[in-house]
Design a protein around this motif. Structure first.
Motif, mmCIF file in Angstrom:
data_model
loop_
_atom_site.group_PDB
_atom_site.id
_atom_site.type_symbol
_atom_site.label_atom_id
_atom_site.label_comp_id
_atom_site.label_asym_id
_atom_site.label_seq_id
_atom_site.Cartn_x
_atom_site.Cartn_y
_atom_site.Cartn_z
ATOM 1 N N HIS A 83 0.702 -1.194 0.090
ATOM 2 C CA HIS A 83 0.073 0.112 0.012
ATOM 3 C C HIS A 83 0.989 1.284 0.260
ATOM 4 C CE1 HIS A 83 -4.070 -1.780 0.261
ATOM 5 N NE2 HIS A 83 -3.469 -2.775 0.723
ATOM 6 N N VAL A 84 2.229 0.998 0.321
ATOM 7 C CA VAL A 84 3.110 2.208 0.328
ATOM 8 C C VAL A 84 3.821 2.446 -1.315
ATOM 9 C CG1 VAL A 84 5.151 3.256 1.200
ATOM 10 C CG2 VAL A 84 3.519 2.174 2.764
ATOM 11 N N LEU A 85 3.716 1.318 -1.862
ATOM 12 C CA LEU A 85 4.354 1.487 -3.231
ATOM 13 C C LEU A 85 3.806 2.476 -4.176
ATOM 14 C CD1 LEU A 85 6.190 -0.435 -5.401
ATOM 15 C CD2 LEU A 85 3.885 -1.266 -5.945
ATOM 16 N N PRO A 86 2.444 2.678 -4.219
ATOM 17 C CA PRO A 86 2.205 3.954 -5.461
ATOM 18 C C PRO A 86 2.648 5.088 -4.916
ATOM 19 C CG PRO A 86 0.370 2.295 -4.692
ATOM 20 C CD PRO A 86 1.374 1.905 -3.774
ATOM 21 N N ALA A 87 3.210 5.399 -3.630
ATOM 22 C CA ALA A 87 3.899 6.630 -3.361
ATOM 23 C C ALA A 87 5.242 6.547 -3.921
ATOM 24 C CB ALA A 87 3.989 6.829 -1.717
ATOM 25 N N ILE A 88 5.944 5.743 -4.090
ATOM 26 C CA ILE A 88 7.268 5.593 -4.870
ATOM 27 C C ILE A 88 7.021 5.143 -6.414
ATOM 28 C CG2 ILE A 88 9.527 4.382 -4.655
ATOM 29 C CD1 ILE A 88 8.669 3.803 -1.628
ATOM 30 N N VAL A 89 6.230 4.122 -6.696
ATOM 31 C CA VAL A 89 6.170 3.884 -8.138
ATOM 32 C C VAL A 89 4.778 4.269 -8.334
ATOM 33 C CG1 VAL A 89 6.037 2.157 -9.894
ATOM 34 C CG2 VAL A 89 7.602 1.921 -8.013
ATOM 35 N N PRO A 90 4.468 5.470 -9.051
ATOM 36 C CA PRO A 90 3.228 6.078 -9.001
ATOM 37 C C PRO A 90 2.064 5.246 -10.016
ATOM 38 C CG PRO A 90 4.500 7.316 -10.392
ATOM 39 C CD PRO A 90 5.645 6.236 -9.743
ATOM 40 N N PRO A 91 0.862 5.160 -9.613
ATOM 41 C CA PRO A 91 -0.093 4.435 -10.355
ATOM 42 C C PRO A 91 -0.390 4.987 -11.804
ATOM 43 C CG PRO A 91 -1.227 5.820 -8.838
ATOM 44 C CD PRO A 91 0.090 5.944 -8.774
ATOM 45 N N HIS A 92 0.188 5.896 -12.224
ATOM 46 C CA HIS A 92 0.040 6.576 -13.673
ATOM 47 C C HIS A 92 1.348 6.916 -14.274
ATOM 48 C CE1 HIS A 92 1.062 10.405 -11.646
ATOM 49 N NE2 HIS A 92 0.664 9.975 -10.795
ATOM 50 N N ALA A 93 1.046 7.313 -15.580
ATOM 51 C CA ALA A 93 2.311 7.714 -16.271
ATOM 52 C C ALA A 93 1.265 8.404 -17.653
ATOM 53 C CB ALA A 93 3.045 6.591 -17.005
ATOM 54 N N THR A 94 2.015 9.731 -18.190
ATOM 55 C CA THR A 94 1.526 10.304 -19.215
ATOM 56 C C THR A 94 2.764 10.287 -20.193
ATOM 57 O OG1 THR A 94 -0.244 11.396 -18.017
ATOM 58 C CG2 THR A 94 0.493 12.152 -20.215
ATOM 59 N N LEU A 95 2.583 9.727 -21.275
ATOM 60 C CA LEU A 95 3.379 9.655 -22.320
ATOM 61 C C LEU A 95 3.186 10.310 -23.651
ATOM 62 C CD1 LEU A 95 3.760 5.873 -21.606
ATOM 63 C CD2 LEU A 95 5.444 7.579 -20.729
ATOM 64 N N PRO A 96 4.164 10.798 -24.598
ATOM 65 C CA PRO A 96 3.807 11.633 -25.666
ATOM 66 C C PRO A 96 3.802 10.673 -26.746
ATOM 67 C CG PRO A 96 6.438 11.572 -24.921
ATOM 68 C CD PRO A 96 5.575 10.856 -23.964
ATOM 69 N N VAL A 97 2.724 10.947 -27.711
ATOM 70 C CA VAL A 97 2.528 10.063 -28.774
ATOM 71 C C VAL A 97 2.810 11.035 -30.104
ATOM 72 C CG1 VAL A 97 0.621 9.013 -30.166
ATOM 73 C CG2 VAL A 97 0.815 8.943 -27.483
ATOM 74 N N ILE A 98 3.506 10.678 -30.826
ATOM 75 C CA ILE A 98 3.828 11.446 -31.975
ATOM 76 C C ILE A 98 3.691 10.883 -33.228
ATOM 77 C CG2 ILE A 98 5.781 12.744 -33.357
ATOM 78 C CD1 ILE A 98 5.148 13.955 -30.482
ATOM 79 N N GLY A 99 2.836 11.069 -34.294
ATOM 80 C CA GLY A 99 2.466 10.432 -35.382
ATOM 81 C C GLY A 99 1.624 9.066 -35.093
ATOM 82 N N GLY A 100 1.107 9.235 -34.029
ATOM 83 C CA GLY A 100 0.177 7.977 -33.605
ATOM 84 C C GLY A 100 1.228 6.921 -32.779
ATOM 85 N N ARG A 101 2.323 6.992 -32.299
ATOM 86 C CA ARG A 101 3.253 6.065 -32.053
ATOM 87 C C ARG A 101 4.025 6.783 -30.587
ATOM 88 N NH1 ARG A 101 7.455 3.110 -35.699
ATOM 89 N NH2 ARG A 101 7.249 1.871 -33.909
ATOM 90 N N LEU A 102 4.311 5.789 -29.588
ATOM 91 C CA LEU A 102 4.713 6.134 -28.599
ATOM 92 C C LEU A 102 6.079 6.854 -28.740
ATOM 93 C CD1 LEU A 102 4.004 3.273 -25.900
ATOM 94 C CD2 LEU A 102 3.515 5.689 -25.814
ATOM 95 N N ALA A 103 6.386 7.967 -28.025
ATOM 96 C CA ALA A 103 7.706 8.638 -28.278
ATOM 97 C C ALA A 103 8.476 8.210 -26.981
ATOM 98 C CB ALA A 103 7.501 9.978 -28.521
ATOM 99 N N LEU A 104 8.965 6.891 -26.856
ATOM 100 C CA LEU A 104 9.896 6.508 -25.925
ATOM 101 C C LEU A 104 11.328 6.473 -26.267
ATOM 102 C CD1 LEU A 104 7.702 3.319 -24.702
ATOM 103 C CD2 LEU A 104 7.866 5.512 -23.711
ATOM 104 N N GLY A 105 12.167 6.388 -25.346
ATOM 105 C CA GLY A 105 13.331 6.283 -25.849
ATOM 106 C C GLY A 105 13.661 4.860 -26.167
ATOM 107 N N THR A 106 15.024 4.495 -26.684
ATOM 108 C CA THR A 106 15.339 3.146 -27.333
ATOM 109 C C THR A 106 15.087 2.089 -26.270
ATOM 110 O OG1 THR A 106 17.067 4.574 -28.785
ATOM 111 C CG2 THR A 106 17.387 2.039 -28.574
#
Length: 140
Positions: free
Chosen positions: A93-116
């Protein structure tokens, strides 16, 4: 819901051990279906009090290292006031304070813009709950 917003829920079975589950392919499949080549944002959300999301490298040991670090930081012992479930479950129950329950990621041209080497991962240390949901929402 407008044409610029789409949402979908993934049902994930994590098993009864601590785990990191790579969701990147699921996120990409969702975007192929709904992003239509547009730029926007993908929000990934875990509606659970004992799981989180991380963006990290997988397959080279980083996922295992993350779980080891969480065990060091949040030991599964009797120190926790939250005491239902398996011994040490309060740490989950403490975990989500360290590893959050959400992430917002950029999408460019319909694809995730993640690093390699980046992947979108569900982090679940709760051995009492093997069934998880992950909500994917695209705004673009």
């Amino acid at each position: 819901m407008t044409e610029n917003f789409r949402t979908h829920v993934l049902d994930i079975t994590t098993g009864h051990k601590e785990t990191v589950v790579d969701l990147t392919a699921d996120c990409e499949a969702f975007l192929r279906e709904w992003a239509g080549g547009r730029d926007g944002l993908l929000n990934v959300f875990v509606p659970h009090a004992t799981a989180g999301l991380a963006v990290l490298e997988t397959g080279a040991g980083s996922d295992t290292d993350l779980l080891a670090a969480l065990r060091d930081l949040l030991p599964a012992d009797d120190r926790w006031r939250h005491r239902h479930g398996s011994p040490g479950h309060g740490r989950d129950h403490v975990l989500p304070a360290i590893v959050p329950p959400h992430a917002t990621l950029p999408v460019i041209g319909g694809r995730l813009a993640l690093g390699t080497w980046q992947s979108v991962c569900l982090v679940d240390t709760n051995v009492d709950n093997a069934n998880r949901q992950v909500r994917l929402s695209f705004l673009g």
